[in-house]
Enzyme design. Structure first.
Site, short mmCIF file in Angstrom:
data_model
loop_
_atom_site.label_atom_id
_atom_site.label_comp_id
_atom_site.label_asym_id
_atom_site.label_seq_id
_atom_site.Cartn_x
_atom_site.Cartn_y
_atom_site.Cartn_z
N ASN A 149 15.61 -64.77 40.19
CA ASN A 149 15.51 -63.94 41.40
C ASN A 149 14.08 -63.66 41.86
O ASN A 149 13.88 -63.31 43.02
CB ASN A 149 16.29 -62.63 41.22
CG ASN A 149 15.68 -61.74 40.16
OD1 ASN A 149 15.12 -62.22 39.19
ND2 ASN A 149 15.80 -60.44 40.34
N LYS A 172 9.76 -71.16 30.02
CA LYS A 172 11.10 -71.70 30.30
C LYS A 172 11.66 -70.98 31.53
O LYS A 172 12.17 -69.87 31.45
CB LYS A 172 11.99 -71.50 29.08
CG LYS A 172 13.31 -72.24 29.16
CD LYS A 172 14.39 -71.34 29.70
CE LYS A 172 15.73 -71.93 29.86
NZ LYS A 172 16.14 -72.06 31.26
N GLY A 225 16.27 -60.99 32.43
CA GLY A 225 17.56 -61.61 32.76
C GLY A 225 18.70 -60.65 32.50
O GLY A 225 18.52 -59.43 32.58
N SER A 226 19.84 -61.22 32.15
CA SER A 226 21.04 -60.38 32.04
C SER A 226 21.09 -59.61 30.73
O SER A 226 20.45 -59.97 29.74
CB SER A 226 22.29 -61.26 32.16
OG SER A 226 22.41 -62.04 30.98
N GLU A 247 13.79 -57.28 29.72
CA GLU A 247 13.98 -56.55 30.97
C GLU A 247 15.29 -57.05 31.55
O GLU A 247 15.42 -58.23 31.85
CB GLU A 247 12.78 -56.82 31.90
CG GLU A 247 12.46 -55.65 32.78
CD GLU A 247 13.44 -55.53 33.90
OE1 GLU A 247 14.31 -54.65 33.86
OE2 GLU A 247 13.36 -56.35 34.82
N CYS A 281 16.83 -56.47 40.00
CA CYS A 281 17.26 -55.52 38.97
C CYS A 281 16.92 -54.11 39.39
O CYS A 281 17.44 -53.15 38.84
CB CYS A 281 16.61 -55.87 37.64
SG CYS A 281 14.84 -55.90 37.75
N GLN A 328 27.41 -66.83 41.67
CA GLN A 328 27.01 -65.45 41.98
C GLN A 328 27.82 -64.92 43.16
O GLN A 328 28.25 -63.76 43.16
CB GLN A 328 25.51 -65.40 42.27
CG GLN A 328 24.96 -64.01 42.53
CD GLN A 328 25.06 -63.09 41.32
OE1 GLN A 328 24.68 -63.45 40.21
NE2 GLN A 328 25.60 -61.88 41.53
N GLU A 380 26.33 -53.87 36.66
CA GLU A 380 25.39 -54.50 37.58
C GLU A 380 26.06 -55.68 38.27
O GLU A 380 26.56 -56.59 37.61
CB GLU A 380 24.14 -54.97 36.84
CG GLU A 380 23.10 -55.52 37.80
CD GLU A 380 21.79 -55.90 37.12
OE1 GLU A 380 21.84 -56.65 36.13
OE2 GLU A 380 20.73 -55.45 37.60
N GLU A 459 5.91 -54.03 30.99
CA GLU A 459 5.22 -55.18 31.55
C GLU A 459 4.25 -54.69 32.62
O GLU A 459 4.37 -53.59 33.14
CB GLU A 459 6.22 -56.14 32.19
CG GLU A 459 7.28 -56.63 31.24
CD GLU A 459 8.00 -57.85 31.77
OE1 GLU A 459 9.11 -57.70 32.30
OE2 GLU A 459 7.44 -58.96 31.68
C1 UN1 Z 1 10.70 -55.28 42.51
O1 UN1 Z 1 11.70 -54.62 42.80
O2 UN1 Z 1 9.70 -55.28 43.22
O3 UN1 Z 1 14.38 -58.88 38.17
C2 UN1 Z 1 10.60 -56.10 41.29
C3 UN1 Z 1 14.00 -57.97 38.90
C4 UN1 Z 1 12.80 -57.19 38.48
C5 UN1 Z 1 11.70 -57.23 39.44
C6 UN1 Z 1 11.87 -56.27 40.56
N1 UN1 Z 1 12.35 -57.64 37.19
O4 UN1 Z 1 14.59 -57.74 39.93
#
Ligand code: UN1
Length: 478
Positions: A149, A172, A225-226, A247, A281, A328, A380, A459
């Site tokens: 994404n 990766k 990821g998920s 994350e 996310c 998706q 989610e 991060e």
């Molecule tokens: C954002 O909202 O600017 O996978 C970043 C994601 C997050 C990054 C969002 N790690 O959507």
């Protein structure tokens, strides 16, 4: 067509297997053909990274700075072209894609600067005559596993700090976005990274990801990821005693209080829930709205939704691009049915749309009368689907906002300093937004969440050093 290659041990390496990269705005448009590494190639990348590590980690911060600076400068100089590629393969609008590309360039420049700010501490010993110093050292070989994404920004915010602090990288990228990953890797390679320091290994998670998770010479894994994949990664990293950082997403609440500026609240909700096709996310998928503004808010938001242009990501004027792929889209549609079945009211969108080209278009969906215990309010979805949950007052809204397995970002729209301050202090999330969308973050400050959203150190920004280095405490008898 020859497949674009992986970069392993300082060379562009072909693979026997390859995969097509398809434009989600137009499935007749093949973006390219990309190599798919086997387990052997992944192991070679890890071994090359291991061999390169001693020289790279001791090679000096000026070298690292200069390389990262060149990468950042080139990304910024080519932002429109890279943005077009990103929009074409992922389905973000041109504006969103160029914005993300700029963010990636800025991240490289930020970490170019951070190379020059490596500092330790000198601490007095409790024993006279002894000096103590703490310093930070890189981990060694790190495996970076990134999602589809944010095809350039997330790789940037893992690769840049990894290299800045002296690690060697095996990157990766997600299967759906090899084009951007390849273009970014080409820039990194030409910026002059020594052989083995940076490796691109495109391929399946079950092959390349698995190799990274099980190889004894990988010291750390950073993954976005998920939740399901995150759990597997955590278990495998624990087994091999690897450091890891995860994350994994969210179910982010946007609380709208009676005293909110209605225009601000509607803009925050539309942006947070539907821009980037809801595939963030940080998306605001739960809109928790107090009774006094509820009906006005729902009406204004559905009005706004009617005006949102869903179309080809590369078409000027498009505000919402397609969903990333068929799987998706099917998941999003399934959740729309689940929401209806649970008794929530679908007041806008939710249907598949057809446009001038065959693509995965979907009208952003809004549910009202949702309860926070419904699946559409707990799981989610990762698409343009939001659920409005009505709250009596601020206290109930806050309790609902925190009643979730996730804790990435929480937002509040209010004109009251009292509620804003209370929410900032009491929202159980890693990031809090006041009168701003939950999605869309700065590139130089910590990013991450709590509970089921994230694991391990933050991060981005200066906090990135926590994951990519380990502390050494040295004692000297002076
Ligand atoms: C954002 O909202 O600017 O996978 C970043 C994601 C997050 C990054 C969002 N790690 O959507």
């Amino acid at each position: 067509m020859e497949a674009a290659r992986n970069f392993i041990g300082g060379e562009w390496i072909a693979a026997t297997d390859a995969a097509q990269d398809i434009n989600p705005s137009n499935t007749a448009d093949v973006v390219g053909l990309f190599a798919r590494a086997d387990a052997n190639a992944a192991a070679q990348a890890i071994e090359a990274a291991k061999a390169a590590f001693p020289a790279w980690s001791r090679g000096g911060i000026q070298q690292r700075h200069d390389i990262l600076k060149r990468v950042g400068d080139e990304i910024l100089a080519r932002k429109d072209e890279l943005g077009r590629l990103l929009a074409r393969e992922e389905g973000k609008t041109l504006g969103e894609a160029a914005g993300e590309t700029v963010r990636a360039g800025q991240i490289f420049l930020f970490f170019a600067g951070e190379c020059l700010r490596m500092a330790g501490e000198k601490i007095a010993s409790v024993r006279p005559g002894i000096d103590i110093e703490t310093t930070r050292e890189p981990l060694g070989v790190v495996g970076l596993i990134t999602p589809w994404n944010f095809p350039i920004a997330i790789p940037a915010w893992k690769i840049a700090p990894a290299l800045a602090y002296g690690n060697c990288v095996v990157f990766k990228p997600a299967d759906l976005v090899p084009g951007t990953a390849h273009a970014l890797s080409d820039i990194i390679v030409r910026a002059g990274v020594p052989s083995g320091v940076f490796n691109l290994v495109m391929g399946r998670g079950s092959v390349v990801g698995e190799a990274l998770l099980t190889h004894p010479d990988v010291a750390g894994i950073s993954f976005t990821g998920s939740v399901a994949t995150g759990r597997t990664i955590a278990a495998k990293c624990a087994e091999g005693m690897k450091k890891f950082q995860l994350e994994m997403g969210g179910k982010n609440p946007l609380v709208v209080l009676d005293d909110a500026d209605l225009g601000v609240a509607v803009d925050c909700a539309a942006n947070g829930a539907f821009f980037s096709t809801g595939q963030r996310c940080t998306a605001s998928s739960r809109l928790i709205v107090t009774a006094g503004i509820h009906d006005r808010f729902v009406q204004a938001l559905t009005e706004k939704m009617k005006s949102l242009v869903v179309d080809d990501a590369q078409k000027p004027g498009t505000q919402i691009g397609p969903v990333v792929d068929e799987t998706q889209l099917a998941q999003n549609q399934r959740y729309v049915e689940i929401g209806k079945g649970e008794g929530a009211r679908l007041v806008a969108g939710g249907e598949r749309l057809s446009r001038g080209t065959p693509g995965f278009y979907m009208a952003p969906a809004l549910f009202t009368d949702a309860r926070n215990d419904m699946r559409i309010a707990r799981e989610e979805i990762f698409g343009p689907v939001a659920a409005v949950v009505r709250a009596r007052d601020y206290d109930e809204a806050l309790a609902l906002a925190n009643d979730t397995a996730f804790g990435l970002c929480a937002g509040v729209c209010t004109t009251s300093l009292k509620f804003a301050t209370h929410f900032k202090r009491n929202a159980d999330a890693g990031m809090v937004m006041v009168n701003l969308p939950t999605a869309g973050v700065d590139y130089h400050v910590p990013f991450g969440g709590r509970k089921g959203s994230s694991y391990g150190p933050r991060e981005q920004g200066r906090y990135a050093i926590e994951f990519y280095t380990t502390v050494k405490t040295a004692y000297t008898l002076a």
